[in-house]
Structures are given as structure tokens and as C-alpha cells.
Scaffold this motif. Structure first.
Motif, PDB file in Angstrom:
ATOM      1  N   LEU A  46       0.851  -1.188   0.000  1.00 11.97           N
ATOM      2  CA  LEU A  46       0.000   0.000   0.000  1.00 11.97           C
ATOM      3  C   LEU A  46       0.886   1.236   0.000  1.00 11.97           C
ATOM      4  N   VAL A  47       0.694   2.122  -0.975  1.00 19.91           N
ATOM      5  CA  VAL A  47       1.429   3.384  -1.035  1.00 19.91           C
ATOM      6  C   VAL A  47       0.467   4.521  -0.728  1.00 19.91           C
ATOM      7  N   ASN A  48       0.615   5.112   0.454  1.00 14.53           N
ATOM      8  CA  ASN A  48      -0.229   6.234   0.872  1.00 14.53           C
ATOM      9  C   ASN A  48       0.408   7.535   0.405  1.00 14.53           C
ATOM     10  N   ALA A  81       3.685  -4.680   2.835  1.00 15.96           N
ATOM     11  CA  ALA A  81       4.351  -3.417   3.152  1.00 15.96           C
ATOM     12  C   ALA A  81       3.407  -2.238   2.976  1.00 15.96           C
ATOM     13  N   ILE A  82       3.679  -1.192   3.753  1.00 19.79           N
ATOM     14  CA  ILE A  82       3.017   0.099   3.645  1.00 19.79           C
ATOM     15  C   ILE A  82       4.094   1.152   3.474  1.00 19.79           C
ATOM     16  N   LEU A  83       3.918   2.036   2.504  1.00 23.48           N
ATOM     17  CA  LEU A  83       4.788   3.194   2.346  1.00 23.48           C
ATOM     18  C   LEU A  83       3.957   4.448   2.534  1.00 23.48           C
ATOM     19  N   ASN A  84       4.317   5.288   3.499  1.00 22.53           N
ATOM     20  CA  ASN A  84       3.656   6.567   3.703  1.00 22.53           C
ATOM     21  C   ASN A  84       4.541   7.679   3.154  1.00 22.53           C
ATOM     22  N   LEU A 117       5.881  -4.509   6.829  1.00 25.35           N
ATOM     23  CA  LEU A 117       6.884  -3.443   6.781  1.00 25.35           C
ATOM     24  C   LEU A 117       6.167  -2.107   6.648  1.00 25.35           C
ATOM     25  N   VAL A 118       6.503  -1.143   7.498  1.00 22.63           N
ATOM     26  CA  VAL A 118       5.928   0.202   7.404  1.00 22.63           C
ATOM     27  C   VAL A 118       7.070   1.190   7.224  1.00 22.63           C
ATOM     28  N   THR A 119       7.095   1.842   6.065  1.00 28.12           N
ATOM     29  CA  THR A 119       8.194   2.714   5.676  1.00 28.12           C
ATOM     30  C   THR A 119       7.713   4.143   5.535  1.00 28.12           C
ATOM     31  N   GLY A 120       8.477   5.075   6.081  1.00 25.05           N
ATOM     32  CA  GLY A 120       8.198   6.497   5.907  1.00 25.05           C
ATOM     33  C   GLY A 120       9.142   7.090   4.878  1.00 25.05           C
ATOM     34  N   LEU A 121       8.590   7.769   3.892  1.00 22.71           N
ATOM     35  CA  LEU A 121       9.379   8.433   2.852  1.00 22.71           C
ATOM     36  C   LEU A 121       9.396   9.934   3.116  1.00 22.71           C
ATOM     37  N   HIS A 122      10.593  10.477   3.311  1.00 23.54           N
ATOM     38  CA  HIS A 122      10.742  11.920   3.527  1.00 23.54           C
ATOM     39  C   HIS A 122      11.434  12.542   2.317  1.00 23.54           C
ATOM     40  N   LEU A 123      10.954  13.702   1.924  1.00 21.15           N
ATOM     41  CA  LEU A 123      11.540  14.405   0.784  1.00 21.15           C
ATOM     42  C   LEU A 123      11.366  15.901   0.942  1.00 21.15           C
TER      43      LEU A 123
END
Length: 235
Positions: free
Chosen positions: A74-76, A120-123, A163-169
């Protein structure tokens, strides 16, 4: 977590980073890509499965979860940026940021979590999760809340091996940031870093130099952080 052969759902997939996620996922061999938007007719990437989804509407979330019952990743990504400050901004506008970034993301995670055991989840977060900027007070508060949500979801879903991943940019070269004249990173670079992070089972991805710098500043006193940030932004 392997993208090749996985079924992936992306929120806010009709433009910007969401559209790039959809394209890159297809390029990496995802078996199915559910591309969601409030207006799915605007999704123009061939080979994907358009799904209507308004993440601020609980009925819409439930319908999307029913339409996509086999999601592995899941890509939030869905989000808004209103430009509202907290002290002077309209309260309804401020609430709309929180309803989208925090409650909307939470609602989607809650609906899809049962499917995501072993997945997996990507926020999609922001360097502004960590750094207040004048003109983006509501966005900062909402993204900070979404960062906390990401960390809590990781803890709560650990037992089912999600897996829960936080993407910062920092600034991405998308239509949402068209007004910004500073350095911007190409969407394909940001998305590649995010997908590489998922495949490497990373819990945090810092997609550009600005997000890496802001993360370093977190160990400093706030007076130092904002002095250094002001100097960097006006350089």
C-alpha cells in the motif's frame, strides 16, 4: 519485500508523485497496480486498474478495499497543501489538512491492514514533518502527525510482519510545487529511492539532500535548527 509480482495500491495516483509511483511500479514488474483517485477517469497510465477513492470518506475507503482485495503493498501518497498557517489560517482549511494526511491515511491503513500481513506500507511524508515553515503551518502539523502515525502503525503491525516505511523528501518537481523556484528533485528519482527502500526492508527513506539535512538537524536545539534552515533557504 519484492515489487516484481506484487499487487500494489497507490492513493492519489492521477498526478505528481502518485502517477510516477504507478509508472515505476509497472516498470518493476508489479503484477497488479491499483491506481486510485477521487476522479479515476483522470488516470492515464495504461495497464493499471483505476479505482475511485476519496481518503477522507470512510465509505469510499471501504469500497476501495472491497475492489482491491489482494493488495501486498500500500502506497499512501494522496495529500493536499493549502498554504494555511495555524495562527491566522482558516480553521476549516487546517482541519482539511489533518483530515487528509492523518485521518485519511489512518483510515486507509485500517481498511487494508488485514490484507498486508507479510506485505508493506509506504507513507509519503515530507522533510516538513520535522521542520515548520511559514506558510505551511497546517501542512507541517498534519505531516508531523502522519509521521507519528507511521511509527505507531509500524509497532502495531509488527506482529503480522508488515513493513511500514516512511518516505521523507524536500521539494519534488511536480505541479503541486510549480510555484517553488528552489532546487527540486525529479519524481522518478524520489520514487526510485522509495521503491528501493521497500525492497531493502527499510523503515525510513530520505529521498534527497534536503531531507537528509533536516534529519541531522533534529538532534540540535530548535534555535539552531531554525537559524540553519533560514540560512539554507535564503542562500
Amino acid at each position: 519485500m519484492q515489487i516484481n509480482g506484487a499487487n500494489v495500491l497507490v492513493t492519489g495516483a492521477n498526478r505528481g508523485l502518485g502517477r510516477q509511483f504507478v509508472r515505476s511500479l509497472a516498470d518493476r514488474g508489479a503484477a497488479k497496480v491499483y491506481a486510485t483517485a477521487r476522479r479515476p477517469e483522470l488516470i492515464d497510465v495504461p495497464g493499471v486498474i483505476p479505482v475511485r477513492l476519496d481518503i477522507t470518506d470512510s465509505a469510499s475507503i471501504a469500497a476501495a478495499a472491497e475492489a482491491a482485495p489482494d493488495v501486498d503493498i500500500l502506497v499512501n501518497n494522496a495529500g493536499i497543501s493549502t498554504g494555511a498557517n495555524l495562527i491566522t489560517g482558516d480553521l476549516a482549511t487546517i482541519r482539511s489538512e489533518m483530515d487528509t494526511h492523518f485521518y485519511g491515511t489512518l483510515g486507509v491503513i485500517r481498511a487494508f491492514a488485514p490484507q498486508l500481513a507479510g506485505g508493506a506500507i509506504l507513507n509519503v511524508l515530507s522533510a516538513i514533518s520535522w521542520l515548520a515553515v511559514d506558510g505551511a503551518g497546517a501542512y507541517h502539523a498534519a505531516k508531523a502527525a502522519e509521521w507519528a502515525l507511521t511509527n505507531s502503525a509500524r509497532v502495531e503491525l509488527a506482529a503480522q510482519k508488515t513493513l511500514v516505511t516512511g518516505l521523507h523528501l524536500g521539494a519534488a518537481d511536480t505541479d503541486m510545487m510549480a510555484w517553488y523556484t528552489g532546487d527540486k528533485t525529479a519524481p522518478e528519482v524520489i520514487v526510485a529511492a522509495a521503491l528501493d527502500g521497500i525492497e531493502a526492508d527499510r523503515t525510513e527513506v530520505l529521498a534527497d539532500a534536503w531531507s537528509k539535512q533536516v534529519k541531522v538537524w533534529l538532534s540540535e536545539d530548535p534555535s539552531v535548527i531554525y537559524r540553519e534552515a533560514a540560512a539554507a533557504l535564503t542562500a
